[in-house]
Design an enzyme around this catalytic site. Structure first.
Site, short mmCIF file in Angstrom:
data_model
loop_
_atom_site.label_atom_id
_atom_site.label_comp_id
_atom_site.label_asym_id
_atom_site.label_seq_id
_atom_site.Cartn_x
_atom_site.Cartn_y
_atom_site.Cartn_z
N SER A 15 43.88 35.79 35.40
CA SER A 15 43.04 36.86 34.78
C SER A 15 42.05 36.13 34.95
O SER A 15 41.76 34.11 33.85
CB SER A 15 43.73 37.69 33.42
OG SER A 15 42.59 38.87 33.35
N ARG A 16 40.93 36.60 34.94
CA ARG A 16 39.62 36.03 34.90
C ARG A 16 39.53 35.92 33.32
O ARG A 16 38.45 35.13 33.04
CB ARG A 16 39.08 36.71 35.52
CG ARG A 16 38.73 36.44 37.05
CD ARG A 16 37.15 36.77 37.82
NE ARG A 16 37.05 36.81 38.77
CZ ARG A 16 36.45 37.05 39.79
NH1 ARG A 16 36.07 38.26 40.16
NH2 ARG A 16 36.31 36.75 41.16
N HIS A 65 39.59 40.52 47.51
CA HIS A 65 41.00 39.60 48.03
C HIS A 65 40.37 39.02 48.71
O HIS A 65 41.23 37.81 48.78
CB HIS A 65 41.84 40.89 49.50
CG HIS A 65 42.41 42.26 48.61
ND1 HIS A 65 43.10 42.85 48.89
CD2 HIS A 65 43.18 41.92 47.25
CE1 HIS A 65 44.20 43.16 48.30
NE2 HIS A 65 43.60 43.32 47.62
N ASP A 102 43.18 52.59 50.69
CA ASP A 102 43.41 52.81 50.02
C ASP A 102 45.05 53.01 50.44
O ASP A 102 45.56 52.36 49.90
CB ASP A 102 42.72 52.94 48.71
CG ASP A 102 43.71 52.94 47.27
OD1 ASP A 102 43.47 52.48 46.55
OD2 ASP A 102 44.58 54.20 46.66
N LYS A 157 47.67 44.70 49.90
CA LYS A 157 47.20 45.75 51.62
C LYS A 157 45.75 46.27 50.91
O LYS A 157 46.05 46.83 49.45
CB LYS A 157 47.91 46.57 52.08
CG LYS A 157 48.52 47.60 51.63
CD LYS A 157 47.72 49.16 51.04
CE LYS A 157 48.37 49.75 49.51
NZ LYS A 157 47.05 50.74 49.29
N ARG A 174 37.90 52.26 40.63
CA ARG A 174 37.40 51.69 41.84
C ARG A 174 37.74 52.58 43.16
O ARG A 174 37.41 52.47 44.16
CB ARG A 174 39.63 50.95 41.57
CG ARG A 174 40.27 51.44 41.52
CD ARG A 174 41.47 50.31 42.19
NE ARG A 174 42.89 50.82 42.53
CZ ARG A 174 42.79 51.35 43.55
NH1 ARG A 174 42.28 51.10 44.31
NH2 ARG A 174 44.28 51.77 43.65
#
Length: 335
Positions: free
Chosen positions: A40-41, A83, A182, A101, A169
């Site tokens: 993770s960041r 992505h 989505d 996806k 999001r």
């Protein structure tokens, strides 16, 4: 890669959200898979995820995961808008990738990643689990065999009412938000899997104040005359079903078109024929993990069941839909 008999396939997980959690849980149920690392960041977030799932290594940056010598393949589970950045970095480092996806938010980004993967000979696959569902693959076989005659139309809809605030999001343009990417990617991918790529695209949508689509209707025209009528939404709960009509019958996908428990063949004469899929283990992501591992152990850089050219073709259709409904992402200006 060593053979499956010598050692298992070691997975890295990039991101720590809900889909990463579900996929990690399913990896535990997938023979030959080991979850070796997470990134993770935020180092604290990575450590917390690792502790919850008994993962031996937690990385505080994506780069550290890409450079981890004890990882064989990385699953990318970030929001759509990130992505491209993540996958490009991993491919540059020579890491095989399974990416959620849609692979990217537009076809230009996807084309670049596919070109990079092929130039490097590095494995890349979109996590389109629907294409690995045995019931849907049976539907494709039935259509190819003429079980319902000439295909005339496909109807599919997927969506749920999602009451989320403007910061979620789904409503975030920068994250690739909207119903189309989505959930709409599934009915579009289904139509192209069963009918081929369209030669005509029509679409209408309702957009949110943030500029993403919350409800979109699509009409695709396919060579040979078949049409596909598709709907996606996060403003209304839809049937999650699909049906393919032919001149001598139909095929029903009665529920969960993205991972159905079975299909039903209706012919003009006789009783309906049910084709059940094997029971889902866990959340159902094991099939795509198993396909990735099969390809890696066989030395394949692409999956024949989830081909990269098919992924790119679906994104071209999604691009055409977005142009028609006025949905643009910041990423479109840089590709």
């Amino acid at each position: 890669m060593d053979s499956a008999h010598e050692r298992p396939v070691r997975w890295g997980i990039l991101a720590t959200g809900g889909i990463a959690t579900a996929f990690t849980e399913d990896l535990r149920r997938t023979p030959g898979a080991v979850v070796a690392a997470v990134a993770s960041r935020d180092a604290g977030t990575a450590r917390a995820f690792a502790a919850r799932h008994a993962i031996p290594r937690a990385h505080g940056s994506w780069r550290d995961l890409a450079d981890d010598p004890d990882v064989d393949v990385v699953y990318v589970a970030t929001p759509h808008g990130y992505h491209h950045q993540a996958v490009e970095m991993l491919l540059d480092a020579g890491r095989p990738v399974l990416c959620e996806k849609p692979l990217t938010v537009n076809s230009a980004q996807a084309r670049g990643l596919i070109t990079l993967a092929r130039e490097r000979g590095t494995f890349l696959m979109e996590a389109m689990w629907m294409l690995l569902n045995p019931a849907l693959r049976k539907a494709a076989d039935l259509l190819a065999d003429g079980a319902i005659g000439e295909v005339r139309s496909l109807h599919a809809e997927l969506g749920w009412r999602a009451e989320v605030d403007r910061w979620h999001r789904l409503r975030d343009v920068a994250a690739g938000g909207g119903a189309l990417l989505d959930v709409g990617v599934y009915p579009v991918a289904l139509a192209q899997f069963l009918l081929g790529s369209p030669d005509r695209v029509h679409a209408r949508a309702q957009l949110t104040p943030e500029g993403v689509d919350e409800h979109t209707s699509i009409l695709l025209g396919h060579p040979g005359g078949a049409t596909a009528s598709l709907t996606c939404s996060f403003a209304a709960t839809l049937s999650q079903a699909a049906v393919v009509y032919g001149t001598r019958g139909r095929i029903d996908i009665p529920v969960n078109l993205f991972n159905p428990p079975g299909i039903v063949l209706h012919r003009e004469v006789g009783e309906p024929v049910h084709f059940p899929a094997p029971a889902v283990i866990g959340h159902g992501y094991g099939l795509e993990a198993a396909e990735v591992m099969r390809c890696l152990l066989a030395g394949q850089s692409e999956s024949p069941l989830v081909p990269l050219d098919g992924t790119l073709a679906v994104l071209r259709t999604l691009d055409a839909v977005r142009q028609l409904i006025g949905l643009r992402y910041p990423h479109d200006d840089h590709d």
